[in-house]
Each structure stands twice: as C-alpha cells, then as structure tokens.
Design a protein around this motif. Structure first.
Motif, PDB file in Angstrom:
ATOM      1  N   ILE A   1       0.844  -1.202   0.000  1.00 49.51           N
ATOM      2  CA  ILE A   1       0.000   0.000   0.000  1.00 49.51           C
ATOM      3  C   ILE A   1       0.876   1.248   0.000  1.00 49.51           C
ATOM      4  O   ILE A   1       0.660   2.179  -0.781  1.00 49.51           O
ATOM      5  N   SER A   2       1.875   1.265   0.852  1.00 47.80           N
ATOM      6  CA  SER A   2       2.744   2.439   0.975  1.00 47.80           C
ATOM      7  C   SER A   2       3.523   2.732  -0.297  1.00 47.80           C
ATOM      8  O   SER A   2       3.821   3.889  -0.597  1.00 47.80           O
ATOM      9  N   ALA A   3       3.863   1.699  -1.049  1.00 47.85           N
ATOM     10  CA  ALA A   3       4.654   1.873  -2.273  1.00 47.85           C
ATOM     11  C   ALA A   3       3.811   2.346  -3.456  1.00 47.85           C
ATOM     12  O   ALA A   3       4.357   2.812  -4.453  1.00 47.85           O
ATOM     13  N   ASP A   4       2.494   2.257  -3.351  1.00 47.73           N
ATOM     14  CA  ASP A   4       1.606   2.608  -4.450  1.00 47.73           C
ATOM     15  C   ASP A   4       1.206   4.079  -4.334  1.00 47.73           C
ATOM     16  O   ASP A   4       0.520   4.462  -3.390  1.00 47.73           O
ATOM     17  N   PRO A   5       1.586   4.919  -5.289  1.00 47.94           N
ATOM     18  CA  PRO A   5       1.253   6.347  -5.183  1.00 47.94           C
ATOM     19  C   PRO A   5      -0.253   6.638  -5.257  1.00 47.94           C
ATOM     20  O   PRO A   5      -0.673   7.743  -4.915  1.00 47.94           O
ATOM     21  N   ASN A   6      -1.042   5.672  -5.670  1.00 53.94           N
ATOM     22  CA  ASN A   6      -2.494   5.859  -5.723  1.00 53.94           C
ATOM     23  C   ASN A   6      -3.203   5.399  -4.452  1.00 53.94           C
ATOM     24  O   ASN A   6      -4.435   5.366  -4.409  1.00 53.94           O
ATOM     25  N   ASN A   7      -2.453   5.045  -3.437  1.00 55.62           N
ATOM     26  CA  ASN A   7      -3.024   4.577  -2.174  1.00 55.62           C
ATOM     27  C   ASN A   7      -2.443   5.344  -1.004  1.00 55.62           C
ATOM     28  O   ASN A   7      -1.249   5.632  -0.979  1.00 55.62           O
ATOM     29  N   ARG A   8      -3.318   5.630  -0.046  1.00 58.10           N
ATOM     30  CA  ARG A   8      -2.859   6.207   1.220  1.00 58.10           C
ATOM     31  C   ARG A   8      -3.581   5.491   2.349  1.00 58.10           C
ATOM     32  O   ARG A   8      -4.812   5.393   2.354  1.00 58.10           O
ATOM     33  N   LEU A   9      -2.817   4.993   3.286  1.00 60.85           N
ATOM     34  CA  LEU A   9      -3.357   4.392   4.504  1.00 60.85           C
ATOM     35  C   LEU A   9      -3.168   5.434   5.600  1.00 60.85           C
ATOM     36  O   LEU A   9      -2.036   5.826   5.906  1.00 60.85           O
ATOM     37  N   ILE A  10      -4.261   5.897   6.160  1.00 59.15           N
ATOM     38  CA  ILE A  10      -4.264   7.040   7.065  1.00 59.15           C
ATOM     39  C   ILE A  10      -4.635   6.608   8.476  1.00 59.15           C
ATOM     40  O   ILE A  10      -5.517   5.762   8.661  1.00 59.15           O
ATOM     41  N   VAL A  11      -3.970   7.199   9.456  1.00 59.48           N
ATOM     42  CA  VAL A  11      -4.431   7.107  10.835  1.00 59.48           C
ATOM     43  C   VAL A  11      -4.827   8.503  11.281  1.00 59.48           C
ATOM     44  O   VAL A  11      -4.266   9.505  10.826  1.00 59.48           O
ATOM     45  N   VAL A  12      -5.815   8.545  12.142  1.00 62.34           N
ATOM     46  CA  VAL A  12      -6.372   9.800  12.617  1.00 62.34           C
ATOM     47  C   VAL A  12      -6.129   9.881  14.116  1.00 62.34           C
ATOM     48  O   VAL A  12      -6.468   8.954  14.853  1.00 62.34           O
ATOM     49  N   GLU A  13      -5.532  10.984  14.533  1.00 62.06           N
ATOM     50  CA  GLU A  13      -5.217  11.166  15.949  1.00 62.06           C
ATOM     51  C   GLU A  13      -6.054  12.293  16.539  1.00 62.06           C
ATOM     52  O   GLU A  13      -6.346  13.284  15.870  1.00 62.06           O
ATOM     53  N   ASN A  14      -6.406  12.115  17.791  1.00 59.83           N
ATOM     54  CA  ASN A  14      -7.065  13.151  18.579  1.00 59.83           C
ATOM     55  C   ASN A  14      -6.230  13.306  19.845  1.00 59.83           C
ATOM     56  O   ASN A  14      -6.109  12.357  20.614  1.00 59.83           O
ATOM     57  N   HIS A  15      -5.638  14.457  20.014  1.00 56.77           N
ATOM     58  CA  HIS A  15      -4.750  14.717  21.151  1.00 56.77           C
ATOM     59  C   HIS A  15      -3.633  13.669  21.239  1.00 56.77           C
ATOM     60  O   HIS A  15      -3.322  13.169  22.318  1.00 56.77           O
ATOM     61  N   GLY A  16      -3.063  13.318  20.082  1.00 53.03           N
ATOM     62  CA  GLY A  16      -1.926  12.404  20.031  1.00 53.03           C
ATOM     63  C   GLY A  16      -2.268  10.936  20.133  1.00 53.03           C
ATOM     64  O   GLY A  16      -1.380  10.089  20.109  1.00 53.03           O
ATOM     65  N   GLU A  17      -3.544  10.606  20.228  1.00 57.09           N
ATOM     66  CA  GLU A  17      -3.974   9.221  20.362  1.00 57.09           C
ATOM     67  C   GLU A  17      -4.701   8.794  19.091  1.00 57.09           C
ATOM     68  O   GLU A  17      -5.603   9.490  18.624  1.00 57.09           O
ATOM     69  N   VAL A  18      -4.312   7.643  18.523  1.00 58.09           N
ATOM     70  CA  VAL A  18      -4.963   7.163  17.306  1.00 58.09           C
ATOM     71  C   VAL A  18      -6.383   6.724  17.632  1.00 58.09           C
ATOM     72  O   VAL A  18      -6.596   5.875  18.497  1.00 58.09           O
TER      73      VAL A  18
END
Length: 155
Positions: free
Chosen positions: A51-68
């Motif tokens: 996933i990380s190597a594919d420029p058409n893909n983004r795997l995202i994490v969302v943090e709130n106050h530093g916590e995923v």
C-alpha cells in the motif's frame, strides 16, 4: 473542540489499525474475539509495504490529542469513463467505538473527500456491508447516495 490530526500510517500503526478494524466488525457482538497472536503476522507488513509503495493509495491514521482514534484508506482510481474522471475509493473506514457520536467520523470522511478533490477526483465511492444500517445513515448524512448495488466474489 476536537482537533484531529491526519497522517500516513507507519509500520508501528499496523496493530492499532487491525484493532480498529476488528472493533468495527459488522458482526458486532457476534464477532469472534481478536486473536492477538496473529497481529504480527508478516503478511500484514507485506500488505502495508505494498500500500505504501503505491502512489495511488494512502493508509491514514487519525489522531485526537496524540492518540490514534481512527483509520481509513484512500485509493485513487484512474478511469476512462466520464472523460477520464478519477474516482476515490474509501476503504476500511473505522473509528474507535468510544469516539463515535462526537462528529469525529464526519470530520474523517470530510477530510478524505477533500484529499480526493485535491487529487483531481470527480467522485468518492465506498461500500458498506448491508447489515451496517447505522453506517448507511452516517454516509447519507454526509451526502453519499446508495446509487448502485455492490457485488463481491471471494477468491
């Protein structure tokens, strides 16, 4: 006011993403418990690297106050129809159960829509299991419409 931070996932986030995914299992209370012995299976890292190597893909994490507290994947799909319109596919959209109902999921999806627009997409699409009625209402409130019937073939 909750200020969310969006970032590309790192290998250190894999276990957290898997935990979020399990917590969002459509089977709810009928879902089998998370088998923690499998969380370090090398296939997860291989999938993450792909996933990380594919420029058409983004795997995202969302943090709130530093916590995923959430995760999602955005895939940009080039196409020929509609004069070559790109589409964004949202996949594996999950927010921690204790964070639901606070408007954070809406912020996550709106952010993903903005990213799709920045990538030149003319449409954002996603699938949701038929039993997830609350999720369907959530997406409809954000402007999504159930315009197609989805089909899957497990291989």
């Amino acid at each position: 006011m909750n200020t969310l931070t969006f970032r590309d996932a790192t290998p250190d986030d894999i276990v957290t993403i898997l935990e979020l995914t399990h917590a969002g299992d459509a089977r709810g209370a009928d879902a089998p418990p998370l088998d923690r012995t499998t969380l370090n299976d090398p296939r997860y890292r291989a999938a993450f690297d792909e996933i990380s190597a594919d420029p058409n893909n983004r795997l995202i994490v969302v943090e709130n106050h530093g916590e995923v507290i959430g995760t999602l994947q955005i895939t940009i799909i080039p196409g020929l129809s509609r004069f070559g319109m790109k589409r964004a596919m949202l996949e594996n959209v999950h927010i921690r159960p204790d964070q639901r109902g606070k408007g954070l999921g809406s912020q996550m999806v709106r952010w993903a829509i903005e990213q799709a627009q920045l990538a030149g997409c003319g449409m954002v699409q996603l699938t949701s299991q038929k039993v997830r009625r609350d999720a369907h209402r959530f997406y409809e409130r954000l402007g999504f419409a159930a315009t197609h019937e989805g089909f899957k073939l497990l291989l």
